[in-house]
Motif scaffolding. Structure first.
Motif, PDB file in Angstrom:
ATOM      1  N   ALA A 155       3.826 -13.742   1.804  1.00  0.00           N
ATOM      2  CA  ALA A 155       4.759 -14.874   1.819  1.00  0.00           C
ATOM      3  C   ALA A 155       6.172 -14.412   1.475  1.00  0.00           C
ATOM      4  CB  ALA A 155       4.297 -15.930   0.816  1.00  0.00           C
ATOM      5  N   PRO A 156       7.183 -15.089   2.025  1.00  0.00           N
ATOM      6  CA  PRO A 156       8.566 -14.766   1.661  1.00  0.00           C
ATOM      7  C   PRO A 156       8.779 -14.873   0.150  1.00  0.00           C
ATOM      8  CG  PRO A 156       8.500 -16.240   3.551  1.00  0.00           C
ATOM      9  CD  PRO A 156       7.102 -16.153   3.038  1.00  0.00           C
ATOM     10  N   ASN A 157       9.627 -13.991  -0.357  1.00  0.00           N
ATOM     11  CA  ASN A 157      10.006 -13.978  -1.777  1.00  0.00           C
ATOM     12  C   ASN A 157       8.864 -13.603  -2.712  1.00  0.00           C
ATOM     13  OD1 ASN A 157      12.676 -14.876  -1.094  1.00  0.00           O
ATOM     14  ND2 ASN A 157      11.858 -16.962  -0.908  1.00  0.00           N
ATOM     15  N   THR A 158       7.794 -13.008  -2.169  1.00  0.00           N
ATOM     16  CA  THR A 158       6.763 -12.408  -3.007  1.00  0.00           C
ATOM     17  C   THR A 158       6.865 -10.890  -2.879  1.00  0.00           C
ATOM     18  OG1 THR A 158       5.090 -12.463  -1.246  1.00  0.00           O
ATOM     19  CG2 THR A 158       5.223 -14.375  -2.715  1.00  0.00           C
ATOM     20  N   SER A 159       6.255 -10.191  -3.802  1.00  0.00           N
ATOM     21  CA  SER A 159       6.364  -8.730  -3.807  1.00  0.00           C
ATOM     22  C   SER A 159       5.075  -8.123  -4.334  1.00  0.00           C
ATOM     23  CB  SER A 159       7.552  -8.308  -4.687  1.00  0.00           C
ATOM     24  OG  SER A 159       7.707  -6.905  -4.676  1.00  0.00           O
ATOM     25  N   PHE A 160       4.537  -7.133  -3.599  1.00  0.00           N
ATOM     26  CA  PHE A 160       3.305  -6.454  -4.002  1.00  0.00           C
ATOM     27  C   PHE A 160       3.444  -4.956  -3.727  1.00  0.00           C
ATOM     28  CE2 PHE A 160       2.165 -10.789  -2.784  1.00  0.00           C
ATOM     29  CZ  PHE A 160       1.496 -11.212  -3.934  1.00  0.00           C
ATOM     30  N   GLN A 161       2.750  -4.171  -4.534  1.00  0.00           N
ATOM     31  CA  GLN A 161       2.904  -2.718  -4.458  1.00  0.00           C
ATOM     32  C   GLN A 161       1.919  -2.099  -3.475  1.00  0.00           C
ATOM     33  OE1 GLN A 161       2.497  -0.620  -8.217  1.00  0.00           O
ATOM     34  NE2 GLN A 161       4.055   0.868  -7.588  1.00  0.00           N
ATOM     35  N   ILE A 162       2.394  -1.093  -2.746  1.00  0.00           N
ATOM     36  CA  ILE A 162       1.558  -0.336  -1.809  1.00  0.00           C
ATOM     37  C   ILE A 162       0.826   0.749  -2.583  1.00  0.00           C
ATOM     38  CG2 ILE A 162       1.596   1.201   0.184  1.00  0.00           C
ATOM     39  CD1 ILE A 162       4.056  -0.351   1.173  1.00  0.00           C
ATOM     40  N   SER A 163      -0.496   0.708  -2.566  1.00  0.00           N
ATOM     41  CA  SER A 163      -1.292   1.686  -3.312  1.00  0.00           C
ATOM     42  C   SER A 163      -1.737   2.860  -2.448  1.00  0.00           C
ATOM     43  CB  SER A 163      -2.525   1.007  -3.917  1.00  0.00           C
ATOM     44  OG  SER A 163      -3.354   0.476  -2.893  1.00  0.00           O
ATOM     45  N   GLN A 164      -1.765   2.670  -1.145  1.00  0.00           N
ATOM     46  CA  GLN A 164      -2.180   3.736  -0.236  1.00  0.00           C
ATOM     47  C   GLN A 164      -1.443   3.527   1.086  1.00  0.00           C
ATOM     48  OE1 GLN A 164      -6.333   6.095   0.940  1.00  0.00           O
ATOM     49  NE2 GLN A 164      -6.427   3.922   0.482  1.00  0.00           N
ATOM     50  N   ALA A 165      -0.779   4.546   1.577  1.00  0.00           N
ATOM     51  CA  ALA A 165       0.011   4.434   2.801  1.00  0.00           C
ATOM     52  C   ALA A 165      -0.572   5.341   3.878  1.00  0.00           C
ATOM     53  CB  ALA A 165       1.473   4.761   2.514  1.00  0.00           C
ATOM     54  N   PHE A 166       0.262   5.725   4.866  1.00  0.00           N
ATOM     55  CA  PHE A 166      -0.215   6.553   5.964  1.00  0.00           C
ATOM     56  C   PHE A 166      -0.796   7.855   5.415  1.00  0.00           C
ATOM     57  CE2 PHE A 166       3.282   4.719   8.978  1.00  0.00           C
ATOM     58  CZ  PHE A 166       2.672   3.471   8.888  1.00  0.00           C
ATOM     59  N   GLY A 167      -1.976   8.229   5.927  1.00  0.00           N
ATOM     60  CA  GLY A 167      -2.598   9.475   5.509  1.00  0.00           C
ATOM     61  C   GLY A 167      -3.145   9.453   4.105  1.00  0.00           C
ATOM     62  N   GLY A 168      -3.412   8.268   3.567  1.00  0.00           N
ATOM     63  CA  GLY A 168      -3.952   8.174   2.210  1.00  0.00           C
ATOM     64  C   GLY A 168      -5.255   8.937   2.067  1.00  0.00           C
ATOM     65  N   SER A 169      -5.381   9.701   0.991  1.00  0.00           N
ATOM     66  CA  SER A 169      -6.518  10.625   0.842  1.00  0.00           C
ATOM     67  C   SER A 169      -7.817   9.935   0.472  1.00  0.00           C
ATOM     68  CB  SER A 169      -6.185  11.687  -0.215  1.00  0.00           C
ATOM     69  OG  SER A 169      -5.910  11.074  -1.465  1.00  0.00           O
ATOM     70  N   PHE A 170      -7.754   8.696  -0.021  1.00  0.00           N
ATOM     71  CA  PHE A 170      -8.995   8.040  -0.446  1.00  0.00           C
ATOM     72  C   PHE A 170      -9.799   7.504   0.736  1.00  0.00           C
ATOM     73  CE2 PHE A 170     -11.293   4.158  -1.776  1.00  0.00           C
ATOM     74  CZ  PHE A 170     -12.222   4.759  -2.608  1.00  0.00           C
ATOM     75  N   SER A 171      -9.162   6.730   1.596  1.00  0.00           N
ATOM     76  CA  SER A 171      -9.920   6.116   2.691  1.00  0.00           C
ATOM     77  C   SER A 171      -9.145   6.019   4.002  1.00  0.00           C
ATOM     78  CB  SER A 171     -10.381   4.708   2.281  1.00  0.00           C
ATOM     79  OG  SER A 171      -9.275   3.890   1.968  1.00  0.00           O
ATOM     80  N   HIS A 172      -7.993   6.703   4.076  1.00  0.00           N
ATOM     81  CA  HIS A 172      -7.190   6.655   5.308  1.00  0.00           C
ATOM     82  C   HIS A 172      -7.197   8.017   6.010  1.00  0.00           C
ATOM     83  CE1 HIS A 172      -4.682   3.022   3.660  1.00  0.00           C
ATOM     84  NE2 HIS A 172      -5.982   2.764   3.791  1.00  0.00           N
ATOM     85  N   THR A 173      -8.384   8.579   6.133  1.00  0.00           N
ATOM     86  CA  THR A 173      -8.490   9.935   6.679  1.00  0.00           C
ATOM     87  C   THR A 173      -9.061   9.973   8.093  1.00  0.00           C
ATOM     88  OG1 THR A 173     -10.653  10.167   5.605  1.00  0.00           O
ATOM     89  CG2 THR A 173      -8.730  10.955   4.380  1.00  0.00           C
ATOM     90  N   ASP A 174      -9.579   8.841   8.589  1.00  0.00           N
ATOM     91  CA  ASP A 174     -10.121   8.820   9.950  1.00  0.00           C
ATOM     92  C   ASP A 174      -9.105   8.186  10.891  1.00  0.00           C
ATOM     93  OD1 ASP A 174     -10.647   6.346   8.552  1.00  0.00           O
ATOM     94  OD2 ASP A 174     -11.728   5.727  10.352  1.00  0.00           O
ATOM     95  N   GLU A 175      -9.355   8.279  12.198  1.00  0.00           N
ATOM     96  CA  GLU A 175      -8.384   7.818  13.189  1.00  0.00           C
ATOM     97  C   GLU A 175      -8.125   6.317  13.099  1.00  0.00           C
ATOM     98  OE1 GLU A 175      -9.721   9.233  17.057  1.00  0.00           O
ATOM     99  OE2 GLU A 175      -8.086  10.695  17.020  1.00  0.00           O
ATOM    100  N   GLN A 176      -9.149   5.537  12.759  1.00  0.00           N
ATOM    101  CA  GLN A 176      -8.963   4.094  12.695  1.00  0.00           C
ATOM    102  C   GLN A 176      -8.032   3.688  11.557  1.00  0.00           C
ATOM    103  OE1 GLN A 176     -12.203   1.336  12.965  1.00  0.00           O
ATOM    104  NE2 GLN A 176     -13.446   2.698  14.223  1.00  0.00           N
ATOM    105  N   ASN A 177      -7.969   4.497  10.513  1.00  0.00           N
ATOM    106  CA  ASN A 177      -7.235   4.110   9.307  1.00  0.00           C
ATOM    107  C   ASN A 177      -6.135   5.080   8.902  1.00  0.00           C
ATOM    108  OD1 ASN A 177      -8.988   1.730   8.513  1.00  0.00           O
ATOM    109  ND2 ASN A 177     -10.525   3.357   8.611  1.00  0.00           N
ATOM    110  N   GLN A 178      -5.887   6.109   9.687  1.00  0.00           N
ATOM    111  CA  GLN A 178      -4.897   7.120   9.307  1.00  0.00           C
ATOM    112  C   GLN A 178      -3.532   6.502   9.027  1.00  0.00           C
ATOM    113  OE1 GLN A 178      -4.346  10.177  12.249  1.00  0.00           O
ATOM    114  NE2 GLN A 178      -2.772  11.245  11.070  1.00  0.00           N
ATOM    115  N   TYR A 179      -3.161   5.494   9.817  1.00  0.00           N
ATOM    116  CA  TYR A 179      -1.851   4.856   9.642  1.00  0.00           C
ATOM    117  C   TYR A 179      -1.998   3.444   9.066  1.00  0.00           C
ATOM    118  CZ  TYR A 179      -0.082   8.771  12.334  1.00  0.00           C
ATOM    119  OH  TYR A 179       0.240  10.038  12.765  1.00  0.00           O
TER     120      TYR A 179
END
Length: 318
Positions: A155-179
């Motif tokens: 929602a506008p005027n809300t703010s949340f922190q990104i815990s894992q971004a592109f190439g995240g080592s925990f669960s963003h290692t396969d093609e479906q989730n790399q980005y």
């Protein structure tokens, strides 16, 4: 000619919707206990509701005509968008297909025209065949490159922190989730469409979550098709809180659901990714979010993502 036919379904690369049920337990005025999968028509004292395991629901079918000597085959696609289907023989004896198999077909929603026909090579001999198929949601995009920035899905005027971004080592290692991007937020946080499009899938019935990898396919999610063929995925959503349905046209910034902690997850968050069908596989692609100054910015780990009103963006998200 006598044709013995078997059709095998391969679902390893398919996108399969799920259907959940509830078990209702209550005691009527006569003291009799009732167990049913339908909610009681009137309010019942001591009503207990149990969520049952989600059952998969198939949305793409390879079907055969009634013609016995030269059967024809077509696809029924119950998605609200296109799918790509690969069809081949898994067994063939004294038969040929016209056009020949294997072959890829792009199928729009609904029933396709005839895709191929089976004929006997020697009509005096018996024939046997088995056909297999697999499908992937979306039209094939071999050389896709995103040029459209995305509205932050909050929602506008809300703010949340990104815990894992592109190439995240925990669960963003396969093609479906790399980005993909993970955005930490409490359960029940409103989720908004990052771009306009058509809702393709809504998984709304999963109720479990945790770090057990068995939960990997049990994240509630919404998939939205954009006008360039890409698809946004919003995952780990709250049970039975989807605000959209397949086939619905949504605008950028529209409320579509609420965040949760379903599926393979270490805690409440939103998993957001943009995917395409590339080579009969779902592949994530890089994207940018629009910041409050109207600039396109690649999401970064530990950064705070701030909500932006669609009205600030003009036509950038159409």
């Amino acid at each position: 000619m006598k044709i013995s036919l078997l059709i095998f379904i391969l679902l390893s690369l398919c996108s399969v919707n799920a259907v959940a049920q509830k078990l209702y337990k209550f005691q009527d005025k006569q003291g009799i206990f009732h167990f049913t999968d339908k909610p009681p028509k009137a309010e019942q004292k001591g009503l207990e509701v149990r969520q049952l395991k989600v059952a998969p629901k198939q949305l793409v079918w390879l079907l055969q005509s009634d013609e016995e000597r030269r059967p024809q085959y077509y696809i029924r696609n119950d998605y609200a968008g296109p799918v790509e289907v690969e069809i081949d023989f898994s067994e063939r004896d004294n038969v040929r297909a016209t056009p020949d198999l294997p072959r890829l077909f792009v199928i729009e929603p609904g029933k396709s025209d005839t895709l191929f026909q089976i004929n006997a090579i020697n009509e005096r001999e018996s024939s046997k065949l088995a056909v297999k198929y697999r499908y992937i949601i979306g039209s094939p995009l071999a050389h896709y490159r995103s040029t459209t920035p995305y509205l932050p899905p909050i929602a506008p005027n809300t703010s949340f922190q990104i815990s894992q971004a592109f190439g995240g080592s925990f669960s963003h290692t396969d093609e479906q989730n790399q980005y993909a991007v993970d955005i930490v937020m409490p359960i029940g946080t409103p989720i908004h469409a990052a771009r306009s499009g058509i809702v393709l899938e809504v998984e709304d019935d999963f109720f479990k979550g945790g770090t057990n990898k068995a939960y990997g396919s049990e994240a509630n999610n919404i998939r939205i098709l954009h006008d360039d063929g890409s698809m946004a995925v919003y995952a780990h959503l709250e049970l039975e809180k989807a605000q959209v349905y397949p086939g619905l046209a949504v605008a950028a910034g529209q409320l579509i659901g609420y965040s949760g902690n379903t599926g393979f997850s270490t805690g409440p968050h939103l998993h957001f990714a943009v995917q395409i069908n590339k080579g009969m596989a779902l592949v994530s692609v890089p994207f940018t979010f629009i910041d409050q100054q109207g600039l396109a910015e690649e999401p970064a780990i530990s950064a705070w993502l701030k909500g932006v009103a669609p009205s600030q963006m003009g036509h950038a998200l159409e």
